[in-house]
Design a protein around this motif. Structure first.
Motif, short mmCIF file in Angstrom:
data_model
loop_
_atom_site.label_atom_id
_atom_site.label_comp_id
_atom_site.label_asym_id
_atom_site.label_seq_id
_atom_site.Cartn_x
_atom_site.Cartn_y
_atom_site.Cartn_z
N LEU A 187 0.85 -1.24 -0.07
CA LEU A 187 0.16 0.18 -0.08
C LEU A 187 0.99 1.31 -0.02
N PHE A 188 0.75 2.13 -1.06
CA PHE A 188 1.60 3.38 -1.03
C PHE A 188 0.74 4.52 -1.24
N PRO A 189 1.12 5.59 -0.63
CA PRO A 189 0.35 6.92 -0.85
C PRO A 189 0.60 7.17 -2.42
N VAL A 190 -0.42 7.61 -3.14
CA VAL A 190 0.06 8.19 -4.53
C VAL A 190 0.78 9.28 -4.26
N GLN A 191 0.40 10.20 -3.36
CA GLN A 191 1.47 11.45 -3.21
C GLN A 191 2.78 11.22 -2.35
N THR A 192 3.59 10.53 -3.32
CA THR A 192 4.78 10.32 -2.70
C THR A 192 5.74 11.61 -3.11
N PHE A 193 7.02 11.79 -2.54
CA PHE A 193 7.97 12.82 -3.23
C PHE A 193 7.97 12.88 -4.55
N HIS A 194 7.53 14.11 -4.93
CA HIS A 194 7.85 14.26 -6.45
C HIS A 194 6.86 13.30 -7.28
N GLY A 195 6.10 12.54 -6.62
CA GLY A 195 5.33 11.59 -7.28
C GLY A 195 5.70 10.44 -7.83
N ARG A 196 6.99 10.00 -7.15
CA ARG A 196 7.74 8.65 -7.66
C ARG A 196 6.90 7.53 -7.40
N LYS A 197 6.89 6.58 -8.34
CA LYS A 197 6.40 5.25 -8.17
C LYS A 197 7.44 4.51 -7.00
N ASN A 198 6.95 3.75 -6.27
CA ASN A 198 7.79 3.05 -5.16
C ASN A 198 8.61 4.30 -4.44
N GLY A 199 7.87 5.28 -4.36
CA GLY A 199 8.76 6.41 -3.68
C GLY A 199 8.91 6.65 -2.20
N LEU A 200 8.94 7.90 -1.98
CA LEU A 200 9.41 8.27 -0.51
C LEU A 200 8.33 9.08 -0.03
N ARG A 201 8.04 8.86 1.51
CA ARG A 201 7.43 9.66 2.19
C ARG A 201 7.53 11.02 2.01
N ALA A 202 6.54 11.81 1.58
CA ALA A 202 6.60 13.07 1.11
C ALA A 202 7.15 14.24 2.35
N ASP A 203 6.68 14.08 3.35
CA ASP A 203 7.07 15.00 4.24
C ASP A 203 8.44 14.81 4.92
N LEU A 204 8.94 13.68 4.98
CA LEU A 204 10.26 13.41 5.51
C LEU A 204 11.39 13.55 4.40
N ALA A 205 10.85 13.36 3.12
CA ALA A 205 11.83 13.53 1.91
C ALA A 205 11.85 15.15 1.89
N GLN A 206 10.85 15.92 1.96
CA GLN A 206 10.91 17.46 1.89
C GLN A 206 11.73 17.89 3.16
N ALA A 207 11.67 17.42 4.13
CA ALA A 207 12.37 17.81 5.35
C ALA A 207 13.99 17.81 4.85
N ILE A 208 14.21 16.72 4.36
CA ILE A 208 15.77 16.46 3.89
C ILE A 208 16.08 17.67 2.70
N ALA A 209 15.21 17.54 1.69
CA ALA A 209 15.48 18.54 0.64
C ALA A 209 15.64 20.04 1.11
N ASP A 210 14.85 20.43 2.19
CA ASP A 210 14.92 21.74 2.55
C ASP A 210 16.33 21.90 3.30
N LEU A 211 17.02 21.07 3.66
CA LEU A 211 18.36 21.36 3.93
C LEU A 211 19.34 21.62 2.94
N LYS A 212 19.02 21.49 1.68
CA LYS A 212 19.74 21.81 0.58
C LYS A 212 21.05 21.23 0.50
N PRO A 213 21.22 19.67 0.70
CA PRO A 213 22.55 19.31 0.60
C PRO A 213 22.94 19.30 -0.79
N LYS A 214 24.33 19.05 -0.75
CA LYS A 214 24.98 19.00 -2.12
C LYS A 214 25.43 17.55 -2.30
N PHE A 215 25.34 16.83 -1.41
CA PHE A 215 25.53 15.18 -1.61
C PHE A 215 24.80 14.52 -0.56
#
Length: 674
Positions: free
Chosen positions: A237-265
């Motif tokens: 069971l997967f949310p359709v609203q994954t991060f960037h809408g990816r199939k087999n994707g990532l939990r959107a709020d956690l992935a966004q929290a990481i993205a908001d750090l603006k990491p270079k790697f």
């Protein structure tokens, strides 16, 4: 912020203009003012453009039950007592018999969906009643939101219909009706879909479920509706609203929290996880790519199961989605020295006869990441939906390994093969688990002998240690390998995420930045931890099924990540008498031309500063001032409440010379627009 008198800034209108201070303020600070001078107009020293990043390890349920979007626990019935004593293939599953229904489930291995996924469930219905099937409540309850869509899927085939020993198993022209529901814990139906399972071959069945109301602890129910039997596997069971809408994707709020750090790697998948608890427990990248039902999950050395649904393709794709370089870490042909419950004595090396095949796996990874779609492994990447190369630059070989002859021999074989085939790849080596000592010294000596590109250092130390070691990299050889501070965190005695610890890490980063010509990369660790399933503290981000808790340490990392530069500007700080925990660094972002000044005050009193931006043109300049502070150095952001430590950002204007007070227990970033 609930801290009175958080900051006061007094600005001069232009160079040489007197700064008018309130009399009380002037008397208070005149004899105790520190002076900060930044060579704002100088060419500066180029530093690493990849300095700030993040490190992901599947620790604390960071992947399954965390960043990975899958909501079903043990979806492929592969849990084992080797992972936890009370685990087995049925863990997280229960049999459901409704309305007089009778039947049961068994684990089978006779006709698996794939050899890498050997277990499946045989569901037998003796009396249909209102359905016989299975229930899964995910990782402590499945969170669903009204109006959001969720994709349910499962693999199945018929075993028999009616009696098991009937001719042709009775399946000819007789599909098995199956209903799949999202239900509340009390049995209220939130959404449902009916399927008809047909034939003796494994097939994937899927549909979207849209619940009519929200529920933080729902469950998935699958019921067969006629007498007979079906095989089940990979129930998902997967949310359709994954991060960037990816199939087999990532939990959107956690992935966004990481993205908001603006990491270079992003460094992944570990850590200790990479070299594993024994030679058979290596994290093998090839087992983590391809269709998820064909991947090979295994025991996680942190004490649970890893489905590897979040595998190398998903890691690389996430890096691309957030604009970060991938930094995969592969075993150096040896397992962890603490393997098999033998601390310090458990390291074993792959037999040398097996090393050519292992080295080929390493080379194949680089081809998979960077090769054209016409190559063997590049084709596999393209078939997964990414025909263009990922642009891999760094490859980590080893993690915190004991520097033994066994390790050296195998590392050297891998490094030389990588450099011979792919000379542009930067190899990241290791100097053991500590910032000093025998392994550290031997690791660095070996790295110099081998001309390793980058050496990975790790340290989990007290806040005081970070302040005492601000000059650690000032004396490093600029002609030798560069440094990756791959795992670092300031640990309080009680391991809480205090503001004090976060400020010590901010202070440490000013040292990384000042020495960014030799410190190439740096990442805090660990990144994620699920409440109730935590093996290690402190961590940067805590979460539950529905909530994300951002620590003071997170906000320091975010302020650093969102204010990176690529040129270091000489920064001189003359501290006032009695001022101990005060440091600063300055960089230029050549892309925007912005001047960025970072100031850390770890003392319990405000610090009065005279700031001179040497060479900055006369006049007022627009700036953003971001401040993270609290009067209490022990402050910790609580679960389920508004954070008590979070940044405040405001616009201001600055002149080439101005006075400013930075709060007690604070991290301040000034971004002067150019």
């Amino acid at each position: 912020m609930n801290t009175p008198r958080l900051f006061r800034t007094l600005e001069a209108a232009a160079l040489g203009t007197a700064i008018l201070l309130p009399a009380a303020f002037a008397a208070e600070t005149e004899s105790a003012r520190s002076t900060l001078t930044v060579q704002a107009a100088s060419a500066g020293t180029p530093i690493s453009g990849d300095l700030f990043g993040v490190f992901f390890e599947d620790l604390n349920y960071a992947a399954d039950g965390g960043l990975y979007g899958e909501l079903i626990q043990n979806r492929s019935f592969e849990y084992s007592a080797t992972e936890q004593n009370d685990w087995g293939p049925f863990f997280s599953w229960t049999v459901e018999r409704r309305g007089g229904g009778d039947g049961g489930i068994n684990i089978k291995t006779a006709r698996p969906l794939h050899p890498n996924n050997p277990h499946y469930v045989a569901l037998s219905v003796k009396t249909p009643g209102q359905g016989v099937g299975v229930v899964n409540s995910g990782f402590g309850g499945i969170p669903v939101q009204t109006g959001n869509a969720y994709e349910v899927s499962f693999f199945s085939h018929q075993l028999f219909m009616g009696e098991a020993w009937s001719p042709n198993n009775g399946i000819e022209g007789r599909p098995m009706p199956v209903v799949v529901r999202l239900e509340s814990a009390t049995g209220k139906v939130l959404a449902e879909q009916t399927f008809r399972v047909t034939g003796r071959d494994w097939q994937r069945y899927s549909a979207r479920l849209t619940p009519g109301q929200s529920d933080g602890a729902a469950r998935l129910v699958l019921l067969a509706g006629e007498k007979g039997g079906i095989a089940l596997d990979e129930v998902s069971l997967f949310p359709v609203q994954t991060f960037h809408g990816r199939k087999n994707g990532l939990r959107a709020d956690l992935a966004q929290a990481i993205a908001d750090l603006k990491p270079k790697f992003v460094r992944f998948p570990g850590g200790c996880l990479s070299h594993g608890d024994g030679l058979t427990n290596f994290y093998r990248w090839k087992d983590t790519v391809g269709p998820v039902e064909q991947r090979k999950g295994q025991r996680n050395l942190w004490g649970y199961h890893q489905s590897v649904g979040l595998g190398y393709f998903e890691f690389f794709q996430f890096c691309e989605d957030i604009g970060a370089r991938p930094l995969p870490v592969l075993p150096a042909g040896v397992c962890c020295q603490n393997a098999d419950n033998s601390p310090g004595h458990g390291q074993e090396g792959l037999p040398l006869a097996e090393m050519p095949a292992y080295i080929q796996d390493v080379l194949d990874l680089i081809e998979w990441a960077n090769g054209p779609a016409t190559t063997t492994w590049g084709r596999l990447r393209a078939e997964a939906g990414h025909p263009e190369p990922f642009g891999l630059k760094y490859v980590g070989i080893g993690n915190e390994d004991q520097i033994t002859p066994v390790f050296k021999e195998r590392f050297k074989l891998i490094q030389e093969a990588v450099k011979a085939r792919y000379p542009g790849i930067q190899v990241v080596g290791t100097a053991g688990p500590f910032p000093s000592g025998e392994d550290f010294d031997q690791g660095w000596q070996f790295a110099r002998e081998q001309k390793v590109d980058v050496v990975d250092e790790h340290y989990y130390q007290s806040p005081e240690w970070f302040w005492e070691n601000l000059a650690r990299y000032d004396r490093y050889d600029r002609k030798g390998p560069r440094v990756y501070v791959g795992e670092y965190a300031a640990h309080e005695r009680d391991r809480r995420n205090t503001l004090r610890s976060a400020l010590a890490e901010a202070a440490g980063f000013t040292g990384f930045e000042r020495n960014g010509d030799v410190v190439a990369l740096a990442s805090y660790a660990p990144l994620l931890a699920r409440r109730g399933h935590t093996q290690w503290t402190p961590d940067m981000i805590y979460f539950t099924a529905t909530d994300v808790v951002l620590t003071a340490n997170y906000y320091v990392q975010q302020m650093v990540g969102q204010n990176q530069g690529d040129v270091y500007l000489t920064t001189d700080l003359a501290k006032a008498a009695g001022r101990k925990l005060l440091t600063a660094s300055s960089v230029r972002d050549t892309r925007t031309g912005d001047l960025i000044v970072k100031i850390v005050n770890g003392d319990s009193t405000p610090a009065a500063l005279s700031i001179r931006l040497a060479g900055l043109p006369a006049g007022n300049h627009r700036a953003l001032r971001t401040v993270l502070a609290n009067l209490q150095a022990d402050a910790v952001n609580p679960d389920g409440q508004a954070p008590v430590v979070r940044p405040d950002t405001a616009e201001m204007s600055v002149a080439p010379e101005f006075a400013m007070e930075v709060p007690a227990n604070s991290f301040t970033v000034l971004r002067i627009r150019r």
